[in-house]
Scaffold this motif. Sequence first.
Motif, PDB file in Angstrom:
ATOM      1  N   UNK A   1       0.841  -1.206   0.000  1.00 44.45           N
ATOM      2  CA  UNK A   1       0.000   0.000   0.000  1.00 44.45           C
ATOM      3  C   UNK A   1       0.874   1.254   0.000  1.00 44.45           C
ATOM      4  N   UNK A   2       1.881   1.265   0.846  1.00 43.22           N
ATOM      5  CA  UNK A   2       2.741   2.452   0.916  1.00 43.22           C
ATOM      6  C   UNK A   2       3.534   2.620  -0.368  1.00 43.22           C
ATOM      7  N   UNK A   3       3.951   1.508  -0.942  1.00 35.77           N
ATOM      8  CA  UNK A   3       4.681   1.556  -2.212  1.00 35.77           C
ATOM      9  C   UNK A   3       3.808   2.082  -3.337  1.00 35.77           C
TER      10      UNK A   3
ATOM     11  N   UNK B   1       0.543   5.901   8.945  1.00 38.05           N
ATOM     12  CA  UNK B   1       1.142   7.246   9.023  1.00 38.05           C
ATOM     13  C   UNK B   1       1.424   7.832   7.644  1.00 38.05           C
ATOM     14  N   UNK B   2       1.980   7.019   6.750  1.00 39.31           N
ATOM     15  CA  UNK B   2       2.334   7.545   5.421  1.00 39.31           C
ATOM     16  C   UNK B   2       1.091   7.936   4.629  1.00 39.31           C
TER      17      UNK B   2
ATOM     18  N   UNK C   1       0.304  11.856   3.387  1.00 41.94           N
ATOM     19  CA  UNK C   1       0.027  12.210   1.994  1.00 41.94           C
ATOM     20  C   UNK C   1      -1.342  12.897   1.873  1.00 41.94           C
ATOM     21  N   UNK C   2      -2.348  12.364   2.572  1.00 41.45           N
ATOM     22  CA  UNK C   2      -3.694  12.949   2.478  1.00 41.45           C
ATOM     23  C   UNK C   2      -3.713  14.362   3.082  1.00 41.45           C
TER      24      UNK C   2
ATOM     25  N   UNK D   1      -6.953   5.258  17.740  1.00 43.09           N
ATOM     26  CA  UNK D   1      -5.734   5.070  16.945  1.00 43.09           C
ATOM     27  C   UNK D   1      -4.640   6.031  17.422  1.00 43.09           C
ATOM     28  N   UNK D   2      -3.407   5.621  17.138  1.00 45.32           N
ATOM     29  CA  UNK D   2      -2.275   6.378  17.665  1.00 45.32           C
ATOM     30  C   UNK D   2      -2.093   7.731  16.965  1.00 45.32           C
ATOM     31  N   UNK D   3      -2.233   7.690  15.622  1.00 44.71           N
ATOM     32  CA  UNK D   3      -1.982   8.918  14.856  1.00 44.71           C
ATOM     33  C   UNK D   3      -3.291   9.653  14.582  1.00 44.71           C
TER      34      UNK D   3
END
Length: 234
Positions: A63-65, A112-113, A117-118, A193-195
Amino acid sequence: MTQKRIVIAIDGHSSCGKSTLAKSLARALGYIYIDSGAMYRAVTLYALRKGWIVNGQTNNKKILGGLSDIRITFQWDEAAGKNTTFLNGENVEEEIRKLEVSQNVSPISTLAEVRHEMVKQQRANGLKKGIVMDGRDIGTVVFPDAELKIFMTATPEIRAQRRYNELIEKGTEVNFQEILRNVEDRDAMDSTREISPLKIADDALILDNSHLTREEQLLWSLDRFNERTGNNES
Ligand code: DC
């Protein structure tokens, strides 16, 4: 005198009508409306189609890729009176509202990534002000300086009933208990959630719309808008 244009941040629990209020406010004020949840939903749809989410298990590396290959845009559909979400140029507005996406979006929105980006894309939209954005972290993270922040909520049962009615109207076969469970699960995941967890910004105004009509919540919000911008001093 030109009216002062501001940023309006609407956060709150899932399925409590944030986008309905945000849209009607944007229309009343001539503002742009951005549905930040649609962005997380579009990323989720992309990952589901690629086979990167199987039985609720996400392949985070994939997903991150793939993030840089995802382009999310919005177009105002005048005829339908709503915003339409595009994923790499394809209209995915209907598909991102389906239960499969709703059931898988929370884990995607904890990455997080993905959030980074969003948020970057969301802030770019707010540079010119005159914007209403709804989500979970708009008043706390995306636009902490927003001039008007509204935190919306309603009881889980009322929210599940609204989403149930919406899906039934579209002809989707659904089960009320399943929807209620989804609403409660998403509340728990969004808030713990943490973030960027869902929380009430210190300067947010709380709007519980359990027993309000759409018109009543719009009027309440326009009153708050006028207070914040000083437009009621005529
Ligand atoms: O508002 P919605 O139900 O369409 O949002 C879909 C999901 O995306 C929801 O489970 C929480 C997440 N979300 C988020 O984490 N941050 C936002 N600003 C908006 C939505």
